[in-house]
Design an enzyme around this catalytic site. Structure first.
Site, PDB file in Angstrom:
ATOM      1  CG  MET A   1      95.407   6.554 -31.706  1.00  0.00           C
ATOM      2  SD  MET A   1      93.812   5.916 -31.471  1.00  0.00           S
ATOM      3  CE  MET A   1      92.981   5.208 -32.660  1.00  0.00           C
ATOM      4  N   PRO A   2      96.571   4.133 -34.809  1.00  0.00           N
ATOM      5  CG  PRO A   2      98.032   2.783 -36.000  1.00  0.00           C
ATOM      6  CD  PRO A   2      97.984   3.842 -34.957  1.00  0.00           C
ATOM      7  CG  LEU A   3      90.520   0.534 -33.090  1.00  0.00           C
ATOM      8  CD1 LEU A   3      90.885   0.173 -31.665  1.00  0.00           C
ATOM      9  CD2 LEU A   3      89.121   1.120 -33.153  1.00  0.00           C
TER      10      LEU A   3
END
Length: 135
Positions: A1-3
């Site tokens: 889950m990249p931001l």
């Protein structure tokens, strides 16, 4: 889950800003293998004097179309994967008119203990979310 944080100057049309965000997301999905709906982006536009992005001694000029991208993601990806990510982001951004000299990308790695998706919990640690395997 990249931001993903995207910073650019405020002269762009809204549709072009969305095209840039979509291009970055395509690059992240393609290389990191994350699900299409795993999309967390913060887009900030700035006045002309609020982004200073020189060439770090590489002897090229950036234009007022500079796009600064910060990707916060789980640690553990190989150098080769990171290099492919940078290349894919450049290719995707080029399709929406962002030149290679106008992109700047920083990758920030962290661990499962560094994320909360809400409710004051670290869902990777509580087991509510599975810790993603690095690609």
């Amino acid at each position: 889950m990249p931001l993903v944080r995207i910073d650019l100057l405020n002269h762009h049309e809204r549709d072009h800003i969305r095209d840039i965000a979509d291009a970055i997301h395509r690059g992240v999905v393609t290389v990191l293998g994350i699900p299409e709906r795993d999309r967390f982006q913060v887009i900030t536009t700035h006045a002309a004097d609020e982004i200073i992005a020189l060439d770090a001694g590489l002897d090229f000029d950036r234009s007022r179309d500079v796009v600064v991208v910060q990707i916060f993601t789980q640690r553990g990806r190989s150098i080769e994967t990171k290099e492919r990510l940078f290349a894919e982001l450049a290719a995707q951004l080029q399709t929406v008119g962002v030149r290679g000299n106008d992109m700047f990308v920083g990758l920030v790695e962290n661990g499962p203990e560094d994320w909360s998706f809400g409710f004051g919990k670290a869902q990777y640690l509580t087991g509510e979310l599975a810790v993603p395997e690095p690609n």
